[in-house]
Design an enzyme around this catalytic site. Structure first.
Site, PDB file in Angstrom:
ATOM      1  N   SER A   1      93.436 -25.247 -56.310  1.00  0.00           N
ATOM      2  CA  SER A   1      94.429 -25.415 -57.359  1.00  0.00           C
ATOM      3  C   SER A   1      94.242 -26.773 -58.049  1.00  0.00           C
ATOM      4  CB  SER A   1      95.832 -25.244 -56.766  1.00  0.00           C
ATOM      5  OG  SER A   1      96.805 -25.113 -57.773  1.00  0.00           O
TER       6      SER A   1
ATOM      7  N   HIS B   1      97.968 -16.528 -55.415  1.00  0.00           N
ATOM      8  CA  HIS B   1      97.625 -17.950 -55.449  1.00  0.00           C
ATOM      9  C   HIS B   1      97.994 -18.651 -54.148  1.00  0.00           C
ATOM     10  CE1 HIS B   1      96.565 -21.633 -57.629  1.00  0.00           C
ATOM     11  NE2 HIS B   1      97.576 -22.206 -56.994  1.00  0.00           N
TER      12      HIS B   1
ATOM     13  N   ASP C   1      96.558 -13.681 -59.483  1.00  0.00           N
ATOM     14  CA  ASP C   1      97.160 -15.012 -59.591  1.00  0.00           C
ATOM     15  C   ASP C   1      98.251 -15.015 -60.663  1.00  0.00           C
ATOM     16  OD1 ASP C   1      97.715 -17.768 -59.697  1.00  0.00           O
ATOM     17  OD2 ASP C   1      95.635 -18.268 -59.231  1.00  0.00           O
TER      18      ASP C   1
END
Length: 289
Positions: free
Chosen positions: A97, A266, A210
């Site tokens: 991320s 995610h 995601d």
């Protein structure tokens, strides 16, 4: 005597193989600390015995990941890895991320010690444009309204890679981080390209499920067309690629740029065991060379 010599040779070879295994450094994402990367650390250590894995945490983790500037986080990351003697001969690097941007910026700005393989897990490489992102209501509201105010750019890390396709001029004028490390300014930083093209491999992944990174394809440097919040332009169709601002085309044409997708959400990276096959197939091979 021959048996003894052969035994000594085998022992020496085993020692050489162990010492040749490159260390791995991990960089966590936003709103979390290094604890979120512990499952990945365990997977690596289980797969490659005797490997050294450094799981980096910036400041106190979750709080500082949001309220410390990206430049300051990168500087701290550099200080940590440069102070570790076990990394002196180089290492492989995995970011998750927001951590993918910190990791990549280290390669571009420092690359000392040298990074051999850079692996990006679900990162906003092309930028972020969508909320909720950090799930802190007032922060998400700021991102959706005034992300390019100078005070916000200097207070919220997430604002520094916010890329509004409807306000590209403002983004290029006010973005103090992403526009820089993506070499989008008119004057290009040649060191960024020089360092990035020293990589043996750059591995980019995004999740088809995601809902945090928007657009999800940003993990591959793809992003919305200027003026659009729906049309996603693949990296290979961007000026970024054709003019090779960062060296991505150079990496691609020399078979050192790799693209993968996952189906984990995610937050399931890298925690849930059902995501482990993606580690085994798309990450582990790049930690063994």
């Amino acid at each position: 005597m021959r048996i003894l010599s052969s035994l000594i040779l085998l022992i020496a070879l085993a020692i050489a193989l162990v010492s040749a295994t490159r260390p791995v450094v991990l960089m966590h994402g936003v709103t979390t600390g290094k604890e979120s990367m512990e499952p990945l650390k365990s997977w690596i250590e289980e797969s490659i015995p005797d490997i050294y894995v450094l799981n980096v945490e910036i400041g106190n983790g979750a709080f500082d990941s949001i309220f410390t500037t990206m430049d300051s986080q990168i500087e701290e990351f550099a200080q940590v890895v440069q102070a570790d003697p076990k990394l002196a001969n180089g290492f492989n690097l995995i970011g998750f991320s927001q951590g993918t941007l910190i990791a990549r910026a280290f390669v571009q700005r420092y690359n000392n010690p040298q990074v051999y393989n850079y692996i990006s897990w679900n990162g906003p490489q092309g930028g972020q444009f969508g909320t909720p992102f950090v799930n802190i209501p007032w922060v998400d509201k700021v991102l959706g309204t005034i992300p390019y105010e100078k005070t916000i750019q200097k207070k919220l890390s997430v604002a520094e890679y916010w890329k509004d396709p409807h306000r590209i001029d403002k983004y290029l004028e006010r973005s103090i981080f992403l526009a820089d490390i993506n070499n989008e300014y008119q004057v290009k930083n040649t060191t960024y390209k020089e360092n990035l093209t020293k990589l043996n491999a750059m591995v980019l992944t995004y999740s088809t499920n995601d809902k945090t990174i928007i657009p999800k394809e940003s993990g591959w440097f793809s992003f919305y067309a200027d003026g659009s919040g729906t049309e996603v332009v693949p990296l290979q169709q961007q000026t970024q690629y054709s003019e090779d601002w960062l060296g991505l085309r150079t990496l691609d044409e020399s078979n050192r740029l790799f693209f993968y997708t996952t189906t984990c959400t995610h937050r399931d990276h890298p925690i849930e065991d059902y995501c482990k096959p993606y580690f085994t197939n798309f990450t582990l091979p790049y930690l063994q060379n």
